[in-house]
Scaffold this motif. Structure first.
Motif, PDB file in Angstrom:
ATOM      1  N   ASP A 138       0.838  -1.197   0.000  1.00  0.00           N
ATOM      2  CA  ASP A 138       0.000   0.000   0.000  1.00  0.00           C
ATOM      3  C   ASP A 138       0.874   1.249   0.000  1.00  0.00           C
ATOM      4  O   ASP A 138       1.712   1.426   0.885  1.00  0.00           O
ATOM      5  CB  ASP A 138      -0.896  -0.020   1.245  1.00  0.00           C
ATOM      6  CG  ASP A 138      -2.019   1.006   1.155  1.00  0.00           C
ATOM      7  OD1 ASP A 138      -1.800   2.086   0.577  1.00  0.00           O
ATOM      8  OD2 ASP A 138      -3.112   0.720   1.660  1.00  0.00           O
ATOM      9  N   PRO A 139       0.698   2.125  -0.983  1.00  0.00           N
ATOM     10  CA  PRO A 139       1.553   3.311  -1.057  1.00  0.00           C
ATOM     11  C   PRO A 139       1.153   4.410  -0.070  1.00  0.00           C
ATOM     12  O   PRO A 139       1.910   5.351   0.143  1.00  0.00           O
ATOM     13  CB  PRO A 139       1.335   3.806  -2.494  1.00  0.00           C
ATOM     14  CG  PRO A 139      -0.024   3.326  -2.860  1.00  0.00           C
ATOM     15  CD  PRO A 139      -0.258   2.045  -2.099  1.00  0.00           C
ATOM     16  N   LEU A 140      -0.019   4.261   0.540  1.00  0.00           N
ATOM     17  CA  LEU A 140      -0.532   5.344   1.381  1.00  0.00           C
ATOM     18  C   LEU A 140       0.379   5.727   2.546  1.00  0.00           C
ATOM     19  O   LEU A 140       0.665   6.913   2.735  1.00  0.00           O
ATOM     20  CB  LEU A 140      -1.949   5.002   1.865  1.00  0.00           C
ATOM     21  CG  LEU A 140      -2.740   6.123   2.523  1.00  0.00           C
ATOM     22  CD1 LEU A 140      -2.642   7.423   1.755  1.00  0.00           C
ATOM     23  CD2 LEU A 140      -4.196   5.712   2.666  1.00  0.00           C
ATOM     24  N   PRO A 141       0.843   4.766   3.344  1.00  0.00           N
ATOM     25  CA  PRO A 141       1.713   5.157   4.462  1.00  0.00           C
ATOM     26  C   PRO A 141       2.901   5.982   3.994  1.00  0.00           C
ATOM     27  O   PRO A 141       3.183   7.042   4.571  1.00  0.00           O
ATOM     28  CB  PRO A 141       2.174   3.811   5.028  1.00  0.00           C
ATOM     29  CG  PRO A 141       1.117   2.842   4.630  1.00  0.00           C
ATOM     30  CD  PRO A 141       0.595   3.315   3.304  1.00  0.00           C
ATOM     31  N   GLY A 142       3.555   5.529   2.958  1.00  0.00           N
ATOM     32  CA  GLY A 142       4.698   6.262   2.448  1.00  0.00           C
ATOM     33  C   GLY A 142       4.310   7.650   1.967  1.00  0.00           C
ATOM     34  O   GLY A 142       5.006   8.633   2.228  1.00  0.00           O
ATOM     35  N   ALA A 143       3.170   7.727   1.293  1.00  0.00           N
ATOM     36  CA  ALA A 143       2.718   9.015   0.761  1.00  0.00           C
ATOM     37  C   ALA A 143       2.467  10.008   1.885  1.00  0.00           C
ATOM     38  O   ALA A 143       2.867  11.170   1.812  1.00  0.00           O
ATOM     39  CB  ALA A 143       1.439   8.812  -0.047  1.00  0.00           C
ATOM     40  N   LEU A 144       1.834   9.544   2.936  1.00  0.00           N
ATOM     41  CA  LEU A 144       1.551  10.418   4.070  1.00  0.00           C
ATOM     42  C   LEU A 144       2.851  10.841   4.743  1.00  0.00           C
ATOM     43  O   LEU A 144       3.044  12.006   5.092  1.00  0.00           O
ATOM     44  CB  LEU A 144       0.639   9.716   5.073  1.00  0.00           C
ATOM     45  CG  LEU A 144      -0.768   9.397   4.556  1.00  0.00           C
ATOM     46  CD1 LEU A 144      -1.578   8.660   5.620  1.00  0.00           C
ATOM     47  CD2 LEU A 144      -1.488  10.666   4.148  1.00  0.00           C
ATOM     48  N   ALA A 145       3.742   9.875   4.913  1.00  0.00           N
ATOM     49  CA  ALA A 145       5.021  10.178   5.548  1.00  0.00           C
ATOM     50  C   ALA A 145       5.756  11.249   4.755  1.00  0.00           C
ATOM     51  O   ALA A 145       6.340  12.171   5.321  1.00  0.00           O
ATOM     52  CB  ALA A 145       5.865   8.915   5.656  1.00  0.00           C
ATOM     53  N   ARG A 146       5.688  11.148   3.439  1.00  0.00           N
ATOM     54  CA  ARG A 146       6.371  12.105   2.592  1.00  0.00           C
ATOM     55  C   ARG A 146       5.785  13.509   2.759  1.00  0.00           C
ATOM     56  O   ARG A 146       6.464  14.509   2.599  1.00  0.00           O
ATOM     57  CB  ARG A 146       6.281  11.673   1.130  1.00  0.00           C
ATOM     58  CG  ARG A 146       7.471  12.126   0.302  1.00  0.00           C
ATOM     59  CD  ARG A 146       7.573  11.375  -1.009  1.00  0.00           C
ATOM     60  NE  ARG A 146       7.637   9.945  -0.806  1.00  0.00           N
ATOM     61  CZ  ARG A 146       6.692   9.066  -1.180  1.00  0.00           C
ATOM     62  NH1 ARG A 146       5.611   9.488  -1.779  1.00  0.00           N
ATOM     63  NH2 ARG A 146       6.843   7.785  -0.936  1.00  0.00           N
ATOM     64  N   LEU A 147       4.506  13.550   3.097  1.00  0.00           N
ATOM     65  CA  LEU A 147       3.851  14.833   3.338  1.00  0.00           C
ATOM     66  C   LEU A 147       4.222  15.410   4.693  1.00  0.00           C
ATOM     67  O   LEU A 147       3.786  16.490   5.071  1.00  0.00           O
ATOM     68  CB  LEU A 147       2.334  14.661   3.283  1.00  0.00           C
ATOM     69  CG  LEU A 147       1.666  14.845   1.933  1.00  0.00           C
ATOM     70  CD1 LEU A 147       0.223  14.399   2.004  1.00  0.00           C
ATOM     71  CD2 LEU A 147       1.757  16.299   1.511  1.00  0.00           C
ATOM     72  N   GLY A 148       4.983  14.637   5.459  1.00  0.00           N
ATOM     73  CA  GLY A 148       5.380  15.127   6.762  1.00  0.00           C
ATOM     74  C   GLY A 148       4.437  14.714   7.868  1.00  0.00           C
ATOM     75  O   GLY A 148       4.564  15.170   9.003  1.00  0.00           O
ATOM     76  N   ILE A 149       3.477  13.849   7.551  1.00  0.00           N
ATOM     77  CA  ILE A 149       2.554  13.387   8.589  1.00  0.00           C
ATOM     78  C   ILE A 149       3.165  12.187   9.305  1.00  0.00           C
ATOM     79  O   ILE A 149       3.594  11.244   8.659  1.00  0.00           O
ATOM     80  CB  ILE A 149       1.207  12.965   7.964  1.00  0.00           C
ATOM     81  CG1 ILE A 149       0.582  14.149   7.233  1.00  0.00           C
ATOM     82  CG2 ILE A 149       0.270  12.412   9.022  1.00  0.00           C
ATOM     83  CD1 ILE A 149      -0.654  13.787   6.448  1.00  0.00           C
ATOM     84  N   PRO A 150       3.216  12.234  10.631  1.00  0.00           N
ATOM     85  CA  PRO A 150       3.741  11.094  11.375  1.00  0.00           C
ATOM     86  C   PRO A 150       2.920   9.838  11.101  1.00  0.00           C
ATOM     87  O   PRO A 150       1.697   9.864  11.219  1.00  0.00           O
ATOM     88  CB  PRO A 150       3.588  11.526  12.836  1.00  0.00           C
ATOM     89  CG  PRO A 150       3.607  13.017  12.783  1.00  0.00           C
ATOM     90  CD  PRO A 150       2.912  13.366  11.505  1.00  0.00           C
ATOM     91  N   VAL A 151       3.591   8.766  10.716  1.00  0.00           N
ATOM     92  CA  VAL A 151       2.904   7.520  10.383  1.00  0.00           C
ATOM     93  C   VAL A 151       3.570   6.344  11.077  1.00  0.00           C
ATOM     94  O   VAL A 151       4.795   6.276  11.137  1.00  0.00           O
ATOM     95  CB  VAL A 151       2.948   7.256   8.859  1.00  0.00           C
ATOM     96  CG1 VAL A 151       2.282   5.932   8.533  1.00  0.00           C
ATOM     97  CG2 VAL A 151       2.302   8.394   8.094  1.00  0.00           C
ATOM     98  N   VAL A 152       2.769   5.435  11.624  1.00  0.00           N
ATOM     99  CA  VAL A 152       3.300   4.189  12.160  1.00  0.00           C
ATOM    100  C   VAL A 152       2.425   3.048  11.671  1.00  0.00           C
ATOM    101  O   VAL A 152       1.206   3.182  11.610  1.00  0.00           O
ATOM    102  CB  VAL A 152       3.321   4.193  13.700  1.00  0.00           C
ATOM    103  CG1 VAL A 152       3.874   2.873  14.218  1.00  0.00           C
ATOM    104  CG2 VAL A 152       4.152   5.345  14.231  1.00  0.00           C
ATOM    105  N   CYS A 153       3.036   1.943  11.322  1.00  0.00           N
ATOM    106  CA  CYS A 153       2.271   0.794  10.859  1.00  0.00           C
ATOM    107  C   CYS A 153       2.334  -0.339  11.863  1.00  0.00           C
ATOM    108  O   CYS A 153       3.335  -0.529  12.536  1.00  0.00           O
ATOM    109  CB  CYS A 153       2.839   0.271   9.540  1.00  0.00           C
ATOM    110  SG  CYS A 153       2.729   1.454   8.201  1.00  0.00           S
ATOM    111  N   SER A 154       1.233  -1.081  11.968  1.00  0.00           N
ATOM    112  CA  SER A 154       1.329  -2.317  12.717  1.00  0.00           C
ATOM    113  C   SER A 154       1.515  -3.407  11.692  1.00  0.00           C
ATOM    114  O   SER A 154       0.676  -3.614  10.814  1.00  0.00           O
ATOM    115  CB  SER A 154       0.079  -2.521  13.571  1.00  0.00           C
ATOM    116  OG  SER A 154      -0.639  -3.636  13.167  1.00  0.00           O
ATOM    117  N   GLY A 155       2.646  -4.067  11.773  1.00  0.00           N
ATOM    118  CA  GLY A 155       3.026  -5.007  10.731  1.00  0.00           C
ATOM    119  C   GLY A 155       4.032  -4.339   9.818  1.00  0.00           C
ATOM    120  O   GLY A 155       3.769  -3.269   9.294  1.00  0.00           O
TER     121      GLY A 155
END
Lengths: 338, 338
Positions: A138-155
């Motif tokens: 899923d590209p979404l986590p990376g996309a959000l992170a690139r926007l500067g939004i803190p992101v954490v994934c489970s898994g």
DNA sequence: ATGAAAGCGCTAACAG
DNA sequence: CTGTTAGCGCTTTCAT
């Protein structure tokens, strides 16, 4: 429904006979305000029933005080009788509650909802985002992170690590290895597996654990794949039974599937664990309630949620030493089926 | 985490060589924009990765495009193995998804979180609010309604009807009456009940149904109270058994409690339904999985969620003829325990 | 059809 | 300690 005018800072200020800035200070708990003025403002707030407009506030502070948990699944799946998601949500809630942040739960099981969730997060609706149950890359986590939004994934995310996203996961491999070794030690020799979906890290890693351990023991593998649901467990077990009727053990990659497998085994007249030993994975409630109670690999699901929440909170607060990724231990729990 | 500058309308406008107003029009799908300009704007949006800032937008439109579901319970309670809440959430999700609104799930089990949720809703974070599982005479729904926020409750609110809030509920009374009459028809004469919490309408109404129906049959009542959890069902059943060992039937106000009651009955050596007949209420998954499968009163939980969601959506859209309140039917489901 | 301009309600320098 | 001022990013008349 009459959308009654909400009083603004301005109104409160007029009423209290002070400036907007002062009201703002009082409302936000600044200590540098004279007691008498503070009381006057509080009174005005009370009388007018003033509540700050969050949109206006966010516009200037760039903060929303809420954090999203995104589940790329349908609501029906999230809220089925599979207690995996609820446990994650519970863990997350505990931490966010303590931090006084609002949890925004978002299901994104369809393409449309996935888009909506993406826009929602990108629009700055939330200060940080957590993901659970990710499928594929899923590209979404990376996309959000690139926007500067803190992101954490489970898994552990399956995305190519161009922009590594912090994650929390459990030791799938170790848990499965313990389970399979236990079956081997029991004297089982024809050990099959019902693997999880191969577009999810949990599915992939658990299958890898099974394969490696079996190979080390010099035994032949027998694999079939389900999607973590009970129904898929039933189907998979039937398939296994018809392909290899003489199997004497099965490691099932989730308790829900194991519950289904149990049912299929009973239907086929197998005695458990006499004829076939069964070990699941998760240790959710159903494994204790099943008949017989299921042996399983316990993973600390609530802790995953808590850990994930603490990580985003740390990132949001820009704390320097937030661990980027953590792997929690798993543990074999032997009950009646193996 | 570097909070990379997000491009604004202004930036897009400059890049496309048009005014902010035009970009706004394009972004919001206005049809009165020349095709060439529209394309240029779209290109600029694409290139800059522009996403509208929701706070700014909400500030002027007074809309957030999201709707809250407030559950005045702890997360642990909401996400236990009781599948009542999940079913409501599922129903709500289905409708909101279709309406392209974002669901914001809020647990408010503690006083602190209750306050936070109140502020959140009052701050205009959401366009409408749904409540489920209300305890006592919670003033929040009325307060929000008074602020002009569309509110719908699942379960008839216990608030004095100064400002009536629309609600959706099920026919508790009818369902219980059917259940108790069924027990009577079976020849049972010492029919006890494990009632639900008496600070909730569901608890109160179901007890009323039991009392009335029993009185009509000329039988004596025997009441004990639980809080809808399995554990409370176990305790209540033990109490009942010690107070009236010769009881021959029990109507339990929720399936989770009934599941606990079943366990306590088995412990006491009772045969079910031989010695004691049992009927629950809800028809959640556990009632089919229990041993023996539980007779119960089915209530359409998912439909409650859907109906509730449709009501708020109607109110938010200011549709003229939204039904203010609706009561859904219930139905006795006879399985093995009665 | 497009642009200019006026806010939406709030916070945060900066003065005083 | 308090008020003044300048926006935050967007939509929306009102002109043109």
């Amino acid at each position: 429904m009459v959308t009654r005018e909400r009083p603004t800072l301005e109104a409160v200020a007029r009423r209290a006979g002070v400036s907007r800035a002062t009201v703002s200070r009082v409302v936000n708990g600044s200590t540098t305000v004279a007691a008498t003025i503070r009381d006057a403002v509080h009174r005005a707030v009370e009388e007018l029933g003033y509540v700050p407009n969050q949109a206006a506030r966010s516009l200037v502070t760039q903060r929303t005080e809420s954090i999203a948990l995104i589940l790329p699944e349908t609501a029906s799946r999230v809220f089925s009788d599979d207690l995996f998601f609820p446990a994650v949500i519970r863990g997350v809630s505990i931490e966010l509650e303590a931090a006084n942040k609002q949890l925004v739960l978002m299901m994104a099981g369809s393409a449309a909802s996935h888009d909506r969730v993406e826009r929602y997060a990108m629009a700055g609706h939330v200060d940080g985002v957590m993901f659970a149950s990710m499928h594929g890359a899923d590209p979404l986590p990376g996309a959000l992170a690139r926007l500067g939004i803190p992101v954490v994934c489970s898994g552990r995310p399956m995305t190519p690590a161009e922009l590594p996203v912090p994650y929390v996961d459990v030791d799938h491999f170790g848990g499965v290895a313990a389970a399979v070794r236990h079956l081997v030690a029991l004297g089982r020799r024809r050990i099959a597996t019902i693997a999880g979906p191969q577009d999810m890290v949990a599915g992939i890693d658990r299958l890898a654990g099974y394969r490696t351990t079996l190979r080390q023991a010099g035994l032949a593998e027998h694999v079939t794949v389900g999607d973590f649901t009970r129904e898929s467990g039933i189907q998979a077990m039937r398939r296994l039974l018809s392909e290899q009727p003489e199997l004497d053990a099965v490691f099932v990659a989730s308790d829900m599937m194991a519950h289904g497998a149990l049912q299929a085994l009973k239907e086929s007249g197998r005695h458990i664990p006499g004829d076939v030993a069964v070990i699941g994975f998760d240790d959710v409630e159903i494994s204790r309630l099943s008949d017989p109670p299921l042996s399983t690999v316990r993973q600390p699901i609530v802790d995953m949620g808590r850990t994930m929440a603490r990580q985003v909170l740390g990132l949001v607060a820009e704390e320097p030493d937030v661990p980027t990724s953590v792997v929690l231990p798993t543990e074999l729990v032997v009950r009646a089926t193996a």
